[in-house]
Design a protein around this motif. Structure first.
Motif, PDB file in Angstrom:
ATOM      1  N   ARG A   1      28.110  -5.169  13.318  1.00 53.32           N
ATOM      2  CA  ARG A   1      27.170  -4.804  14.381  1.00 53.32           C
ATOM      3  C   ARG A   1      27.548  -5.440  15.731  1.00 53.32           C
ATOM      4  NH1 ARG A   1      20.577  -5.179  13.721  1.00 53.32           N
ATOM      5  NH2 ARG A   1      20.097  -4.334  15.748  1.00 53.32           N
ATOM      6  N   LEU A   2      28.001  -6.669  15.659  1.00 47.51           N
ATOM      7  CA  LEU A   2      28.367  -7.424  16.863  1.00 47.51           C
ATOM      8  C   LEU A   2      29.469  -6.747  17.664  1.00 47.51           C
ATOM      9  CD1 LEU A   2      28.380 -10.310  18.384  1.00 47.51           C
ATOM     10  CD2 LEU A   2      30.085 -10.981  16.713  1.00 47.51           C
ATOM     11  N   VAL A   3      30.360  -6.047  16.957  1.00 44.91           N
ATOM     12  CA  VAL A   3      31.539  -5.464  17.612  1.00 44.91           C
ATOM     13  C   VAL A   3      31.413  -3.942  17.734  1.00 44.91           C
ATOM     14  CG1 VAL A   3      34.052  -5.151  17.379  1.00 44.91           C
ATOM     15  CG2 VAL A   3      33.017  -7.346  16.805  1.00 44.91           C
TER      16      VAL A   3
ATOM     17  N   GLY B   1       0.823  -1.214   0.000  1.00 45.26           N
ATOM     18  CA  GLY B   1       0.000   0.000   0.000  1.00 45.26           C
ATOM     19  C   GLY B   1       0.856   1.263   0.000  1.00 45.26           C
ATOM     20  N   ASN B   2       0.282   2.350  -0.514  1.00 44.87           N
ATOM     21  CA  ASN B   2       1.081   3.580  -0.640  1.00 44.87           C
ATOM     22  C   ASN B   2       0.874   4.571   0.506  1.00 44.87           C
ATOM     23  OD1 ASN B   2      -1.410   4.381  -1.285  1.00 44.87           O
ATOM     24  ND2 ASN B   2      -0.977   4.842  -3.452  1.00 44.87           N
ATOM     25  N   LYS B   3       0.079   4.195   1.502  1.00 47.69           N
ATOM     26  CA  LYS B   3      -0.066   5.100   2.655  1.00 47.69           C
ATOM     27  C   LYS B   3       1.045   4.793   3.654  1.00 47.69           C
ATOM     28  CE  LYS B   3      -4.918   5.992   2.214  1.00 47.69           C
ATOM     29  NZ  LYS B   3      -6.244   5.470   2.483  1.00 47.69           N
ATOM     30  N   SER B   4       2.207   5.381   3.390  1.00 48.83           N
ATOM     31  CA  SER B   4       3.378   5.016   4.195  1.00 48.83           C
ATOM     32  C   SER B   4       3.192   5.381   5.667  1.00 48.83           C
ATOM     33  CB  SER B   4       4.645   5.662   3.631  1.00 48.83           C
ATOM     34  OG  SER B   4       4.517   7.057   3.665  1.00 48.83           O
ATOM     35  N   GLU B   5       2.317   6.372   5.921  1.00 47.65           N
ATOM     36  CA  GLU B   5       2.087   6.744   7.329  1.00 47.65           C
ATOM     37  C   GLU B   5       1.375   5.615   8.084  1.00 47.65           C
ATOM     38  OE1 GLU B   5       0.932   8.230   4.670  1.00 47.65           O
ATOM     39  OE2 GLU B   5      -1.260   8.204   4.770  1.00 47.65           O
ATOM     40  N   GLU B   6       0.797   4.672   7.343  1.00 44.64           N
ATOM     41  CA  GLU B   6       0.118   3.547   8.006  1.00 44.64           C
ATOM     42  C   GLU B   6       1.033   2.333   8.187  1.00 44.64           C
ATOM     43  OE1 GLU B   6      -3.397   2.665   5.767  1.00 44.64           O
ATOM     44  OE2 GLU B   6      -4.380   4.535   6.371  1.00 44.64           O
ATOM     45  N   TRP B   7       2.232   2.388   7.600  1.00 42.74           N
ATOM     46  CA  TRP B   7       3.135   1.242   7.722  1.00 42.74           C
ATOM     47  C   TRP B   7       3.622   1.126   9.164  1.00 42.74           C
ATOM     48  CZ3 TRP B   7       7.103   2.253   3.153  1.00 42.74           C
ATOM     49  CH2 TRP B   7       6.408   2.207   1.932  1.00 42.74           C
ATOM     50  N   LYS B   8       3.707  -0.110   9.623  1.00 44.75           N
ATOM     51  CA  LYS B   8       4.307  -0.335  10.939  1.00 44.75           C
ATOM     52  C   LYS B   8       5.710  -0.907  10.712  1.00 44.75           C
ATOM     53  CE  LYS B   8       3.621  -2.758  15.248  1.00 44.75           C
ATOM     54  NZ  LYS B   8       3.628  -4.174  15.497  1.00 44.75           N
ATOM     55  N   VAL B   9       6.720  -0.195  11.211  1.00 41.37           N
ATOM     56  CA  VAL B   9       8.103  -0.598  10.956  1.00 41.37           C
ATOM     57  C   VAL B   9       8.774  -1.038  12.266  1.00 41.37           C
ATOM     58  CG1 VAL B   9      10.335   0.144  10.021  1.00 41.37           C
ATOM     59  CG2 VAL B   9       8.212   1.124   9.112  1.00 41.37           C
ATOM     60  N   THR B  10       9.314  -2.250  12.263  1.00 44.55           N
ATOM     61  CA  THR B  10       9.982  -2.753  13.473  1.00 44.55           C
ATOM     62  C   THR B  10      11.354  -3.297  13.106  1.00 44.55           C
ATOM     63  OG1 THR B  10       7.782  -3.596  14.012  1.00 44.55           O
ATOM     64  CG2 THR B  10       9.545  -4.159  15.550  1.00 44.55           C
ATOM     65  N   GLU B  11      12.372  -2.872  13.830  1.00 38.52           N
ATOM     66  CA  GLU B  11      13.716  -3.417  13.589  1.00 38.52           C
ATOM     67  C   GLU B  11      13.828  -4.727  14.349  1.00 38.52           C
ATOM     68  OE1 GLU B  11      17.585  -4.351  12.867  1.00 38.52           O
ATOM     69  OE2 GLU B  11      17.365  -3.627  14.919  1.00 38.52           O
ATOM     70  N   VAL B  12      14.139  -5.816  13.629  1.00 37.62           N
ATOM     71  CA  VAL B  12      14.137  -7.136  14.268  1.00 37.62           C
ATOM     72  C   VAL B  12      15.497  -7.832  14.182  1.00 37.62           C
ATOM     73  CG1 VAL B  12      11.660  -7.543  13.876  1.00 37.62           C
ATOM     74  CG2 VAL B  12      13.329  -8.230  12.120  1.00 37.62           C
ATOM     75  N   GLY B  13      16.491  -7.155  13.606  1.00 36.99           N
ATOM     76  CA  GLY B  13      17.788  -7.792  13.360  1.00 36.99           C
ATOM     77  C   GLY B  13      18.453  -8.245  14.657  1.00 36.99           C
ATOM     78  N   ASP B  14      18.829  -9.527  14.702  1.00 35.57           N
ATOM     79  CA  ASP B  14      19.592  -9.974  15.863  1.00 35.57           C
ATOM     80  C   ASP B  14      20.844 -10.730  15.412  1.00 35.57           C
ATOM     81  OD1 ASP B  14      18.499 -12.252  14.911  1.00 35.57           O
ATOM     82  OD2 ASP B  14      17.662 -12.953  16.800  1.00 35.57           O
ATOM     83  N   GLY B  15      21.217 -10.506  14.141  1.00 40.20           N
ATOM     84  CA  GLY B  15      22.421 -11.152  13.613  1.00 40.20           C
ATOM     85  C   GLY B  15      23.660 -10.345  13.981  1.00 40.20           C
ATOM     86  N   ASN B  16      24.782 -10.745  13.418  1.00 39.37           N
ATOM     87  CA  ASN B  16      26.057 -10.121  13.777  1.00 39.37           C
ATOM     88  C   ASN B  16      26.384  -8.879  12.961  1.00 39.37           C
ATOM     89  OD1 ASN B  16      26.519 -12.125  15.654  1.00 39.37           O
ATOM     90  ND2 ASN B  16      27.551 -13.459  14.170  1.00 39.37           N
ATOM     91  N   LEU B  17      25.651  -8.650  11.837  1.00 37.85           N
ATOM     92  CA  LEU B  17      26.135  -7.639  10.905  1.00 37.85           C
ATOM     93  C   LEU B  17      25.166  -6.533  10.489  1.00 37.85           C
ATOM     94  CD1 LEU B  17      28.116  -9.909   8.386  1.00 37.85           C
ATOM     95  CD2 LEU B  17      28.980  -8.773  10.402  1.00 37.85           C
ATOM     96  N   ASN B  18      23.880  -6.818  10.339  1.00 36.07           N
ATOM     97  CA  ASN B  18      23.006  -5.916   9.574  1.00 36.07           C
ATOM     98  C   ASN B  18      21.790  -5.405  10.340  1.00 36.07           C
ATOM     99  OD1 ASN B  18      24.470  -6.505   7.036  1.00 36.07           O
ATOM    100  ND2 ASN B  18      23.704  -8.558   7.447  1.00 36.07           N
ATOM    101  N   LEU B  19      21.128  -4.418   9.709  1.00 33.98           N
ATOM    102  CA  LEU B  19      19.815  -3.996  10.184  1.00 33.98           C
ATOM    103  C   LEU B  19      18.758  -4.803   9.424  1.00 33.98           C
ATOM    104  CD1 LEU B  19      20.254  -0.105   9.974  1.00 33.98           C
ATOM    105  CD2 LEU B  19      20.141  -1.477  12.083  1.00 33.98           C
ATOM    106  N   VAL B  20      17.724  -5.241  10.124  1.00 31.68           N
ATOM    107  CA  VAL B  20      16.619  -5.944   9.464  1.00 31.68           C
ATOM    108  C   VAL B  20      15.312  -5.363   9.997  1.00 31.68           C
ATOM    109  CG1 VAL B  20      15.510  -8.165   8.996  1.00 31.68           C
ATOM    110  CG2 VAL B  20      17.987  -8.077   9.340  1.00 31.68           C
TER     111      VAL B  20
END
Ligand code: SR1
Ligand code: MG
Length: 420
Positions: A69-71, A30-49
């Motif tokens: 990210r780990l260091v 959908g194009n109503k970006s104000e309605e998007w729910k964004v959650t950062e869930v990354g728990d790996g060693n390197l990246n944002l997810v």
């Protein structure tokens, strides 16, 4: 998103602003970006997810950070790994359709890959710790390893395609350097970032004072740095696999490189063995034996599927420069002996990598939750010791150990012994 925007790490506030004009994304969520729910869930060693949820659908946005990210930012890491991850995901999707998430969008400069949300999939490592079963797991993983190994090699590709692609992936050198150091070298001396469970010292001393072991591991490293047999996932552990109770997908190939065909399957089997040895730290006698048996049967299924699919591809799709049909079938000569030779070579490399991975996850920087989540340190050290000693035997005897049944027997033997 314009390609000329400077790189900036996303957060849950800036992400909608940056992605809201992309048709490939708005057509899905959908194009109503104000309605998007964004959650950062990354728990790996390197990246944002990030998980981005729209009204009707969700997707995953993965972004590389310019450091580990780990260091932290004291250890810079190139954003180009996102480019390599995208390239390899595309190849894996072609070579084993359905095995990896679908890609919706890629931006090289922003180091962003937008892909299919896998739901209700869970990281396999978490399932193995929780004692959950996955139908068809061994088959999917064995097929994935066989298809990607075969179809990315000189058994399948033309010389031009293979050489060009090998040259391209040499650019992923900083990720390869991590593997060279953290996996093949650091476990065997007191490297700065190493850490281990208290109480393991006697076993560690045995390993680090074993010159033949260090020699054999360095022979394996020589193969890693020099044998460009196929395009590998490069980090195929149980944290790079997501499952429901009946579906399996492979993720996260940012460590992709051209290397020995036995590398991925060796690392994969290793992570199942670590799951196996860690089980007494996660469950009671009631379910322990049954679940450990299932893990060993899954290892068996992975390898038997690998052999059968690799053999099938050998017989039906061999069109590259290696072992050409012009020398065998077209002369009325069987190529089955050659196939067995190649499978034996893959097997012995896989066992070497398997043992080394069993060492690095306990002695080097990046450990496994399988062991790390065992709070009682005495129990953890005892279980890790079994794993370390078996790893040593796999490395030293990789040319003698015959088959996957021998691995199952060895695992059962070490699982019943005390080493501390
Ligand atoms: C610094 S990165 C440490 C480890 O995390 C990745 O998942 C790879 O396994 C790497 O070796
Ligand atoms: Mg990863």
């Amino acid at each position: 998103m314009k390609d000329d925007l400077e790189y900036e790490p996303l957060n849950s506030k800036t992400l909608p602003e940056r992605l809201k004009n992309l048709e490939s994304i708005t057509s899905l969520i959908g194009n109503k970006s104000e309605e998007w729910k964004v959650t950062e869930v990354g728990d790996g060693n390197l990246n944002l997810v990030f998980v981005v949820e729209g009204k009707q659908a969700s997707l995953i946005v993965k972004q590389a950070l310019p450091y580990v990210r780990l260091v932290g930012d004291s250890w810079p890491l190139p954003l180009s790994r996102s480019f390599f991850e995208h390239e390899i995901l595309c190849r894996q999707g072609e070579r084993d359709p359905g095995s990896v998430p679908q890609i919706y969008y890629f931006n090289k400069k922003q180091a962003i890959i937008v892909m299919e949300m896998l739901s209700p999939h869970v990281i396999l490592r978490k399932k193995l710790i929780a004692g959950e079963y996955v139908n068809g797991l061994g088959k999917t993983l064995g097929n994935f390893c066989a298809r990607t190994a075969f179809r990315g090699s000189d058994l399948s590709l033309s010389t031009k395609e293979k050489k060009k692609d090998t040259a391209l992936f040499q650019g992923n050198d900083e990720l390869m350097a991590i593997t060279e150091n953290l996996i093949f070298t650091d476990p065997y001396f007191e490297a700065e970032m190493n850490h281990h469970t208290e109480g393991l010292e006697p076993v560690i001393k045995t390993l680090r004072s074993d010159v033949s072991l260090k020699q054999e591991v360095q022979h394996m490293l020589l193969k890693f740095t020099s044998n460009t047999e196929t395009l590998l996932h490069g980090d195929l552990h149980s944290g790079s696999v997501m499952c429901t109770d009946s579906e399996t997908k492979i993720i996260d190939p940012e460590f992709g490189f051209y290397g020995p065909m036995g590398f991925d399957i060796g690392m994969l089997i290793s992570n199942f063995l670590m799951a196996y040895f860690s089980q007494p730290g996660h469950r009671t006698e009631n379910t322990l034996e049954e679940y450990q048996n299932w893990i060993l049967s899954t290892i068996e299924e992975i390898y038997s599927t690998f052999i059968s699919e690799f053999s099938n591809l050998w017989r039906n799709e061999r069109q590259g420069i290696l072992f050409p049909k012009s020398l065998f079938e077209n002369q009325g000569h069987s190529s089955e002996g050659a196939l067995n030779g190649v499978l034996n070579h893959i097997w012995s490399d896989a066992l070497g990598v398997c043992g080394i991975e069993m060492h690095r996850r306990i002695l080097s920087l990046a450990h496994n939750a399988d062991f790390e989540e065992i709070a009682d340190l005495k129990t953890r050290a005892e279980l890790e010791a079994r794993n370390l000693i078996m790893g040593r035997q796999l490395i030293l005897e990789r040319n003698q150990i015959k088959d996957i049944q021998a691995i199952q027997s060895l695992a059962r033997k070490y699982n019943s012994e005390k080493h501390l």
